[in-house]
Design an enzyme around this catalytic site. Structure first.
Site: not given
Length: 355
Positions: A140, A170
């Site tokens: 992540h 992200d």
């Protein structure tokens, strides 16, 4: 034209986005915000991570699928795969964010899609990339930033690095994929040849970290010497008496001089701004001074000047700040008895107006 009078430069571009979480959907939303026609292919049952992260009661206008055409397909059936390939046949670009090899196992990999549409730009969004020792590992945002070396730069005074907001990894990956897709569409339209865009968050964050890398090479960040960005009195976050915080970023001599004048620290020599030996004492004085008054005082004294100042705002405050309101940077939506904010598309485009 958009509702704010801006050009929509991607109007007419057709994108097929396969359901995912985080950067892939954000990339699709970015393209849609600039006028692209985005068709989102969803599964009959949303993936666990998507259900967990989206929460409950979020206004539909704030969802990343807002403005996209949603088509539900079972990609584990021959009929679903055939329908997906029909969508791909008429598209300029595709977005997928599954683990490397997953789309190939579904029969929707680049080879199958390019057989139907040789001009297709096949955008692949992953954390680690399509190749390399970590390609098949889960990860992540936080992990990707750590691997680039940039997270270490957030550590100060021997403390652990702070966990940054997901915009660092992200959202940076989403922006990189959007840039890659639009670049590849230009190539496809001039050459007739599609391609695969391997957008790894680690690659893109590392690329955007070039300024940090240059600063480190110059010895101004992450080295043995005190850093203007971490240790100086003129570039930091300061606590105020009301429990809030402000930021100062007066890196240039003319801005530092004005800062000292406005703070009435006239005994400090602005010409000695980069004398590192003086930084601790000057910083202690500025810290004490800023802590003596509320953030609203410093806003009235320093806001809108050349001292490079901004208060640390909450998201709600940011949406209502006069500058952001004037530019329409956020849009407010009703959620029960309160309003919540989501940013509007950026950047903005306006038509050329020759003299």
């Amino acid at each position: 034209m958009s509702e704010r009078g801006n050009l929509l430069p991607l109007r007419g571009v057709k994108v097929v986005e396969f359901e995912g979480i985080g950067p892939g959907p954000l990339c699709g939303a970015m393209l849609a915000g600039l006028g692209a026609d985005v068709t989102l292919v969803t599964r009959p049952v949303a993936p666990d991570a998507r259900r967990i992260l989206r929460g409950q009661g979020v206004p539909a206008e704030m969802e990343l699928e807002h403005g996209k055409t949603v088509v539900q397909l079972n990609l584990k059936s021959a009929e679903g795969v055939a329908a997906a390939l029909d969508l791909v046949a008429g598209a300029d670009a595709l977005i997928e964010g599954l683990r490397p090899g997953a789309m190939e196992r579904l029969g929707l990999g680049p080879a199958e899609c390019h057989a139907r549409n040789p001009r297709l730009v096949y955008g692949r969004m992953t954390g680690w990339g399509q190749t390399g020792p970590l390609a098949q590992s889960a990860g992540h945002d936080l992990n990707y930033i750590a691997l680039t070396g940039l997270l270490s730069m957030a550590a100060r005074d021997g403390a652990l690095p702070m966990v940054p907001p997901t915009v660092v990894g992200d959202a940076t990956g989403a922006l990189g994929l959007a840039f890659g897709i639009t670049s590849a569409i230009l190539h496809a339209r001039s050459s007739g040849q599609g391609c695969v865009v391997d957008a790894a968050i680690t690659d893109i964050v590392a690329m955007l970290g070039s300024l940090v890398q240059v600063s480190r090479a110059a010895g101004t960040l992450g080295g043995p010497q005190p850093s203007p960005f971490h240790d100086s009195p003129f570039y930091d976050v300061y606590a105020c008496s009301d429990g809030r915080a402000i930021t100062l970023g007066a890196l240039e001599p003319q801005f530092y001089r004005e800062l000292l004048e406005r703070l009435e620290l006239t005994d400090i020599d602005p010409a000695a701004q980069y004398d590192r030996a003086q930084w601790p004492a000057v910083k202690a004085r500025i810290t004490e001074l800023i802590a003596s008054r509320p953030s609203t005082h410093w806003e009235s004294l320093l806001g809108g000047t050349d001292v490079c100042f901004a208060r640390v705002l909450t998201l709600d405050e940011a949406a209502r700040h006069p500058h952001n309101q004037a530019r329409g940077t956020y849009r407010l939506y009703r959620q029960g008895d309160r309003e919540v904010a989501r940013s509007t598309p950026a950047p903005r485009f306006s038509p050329a107006k020759p003299a």
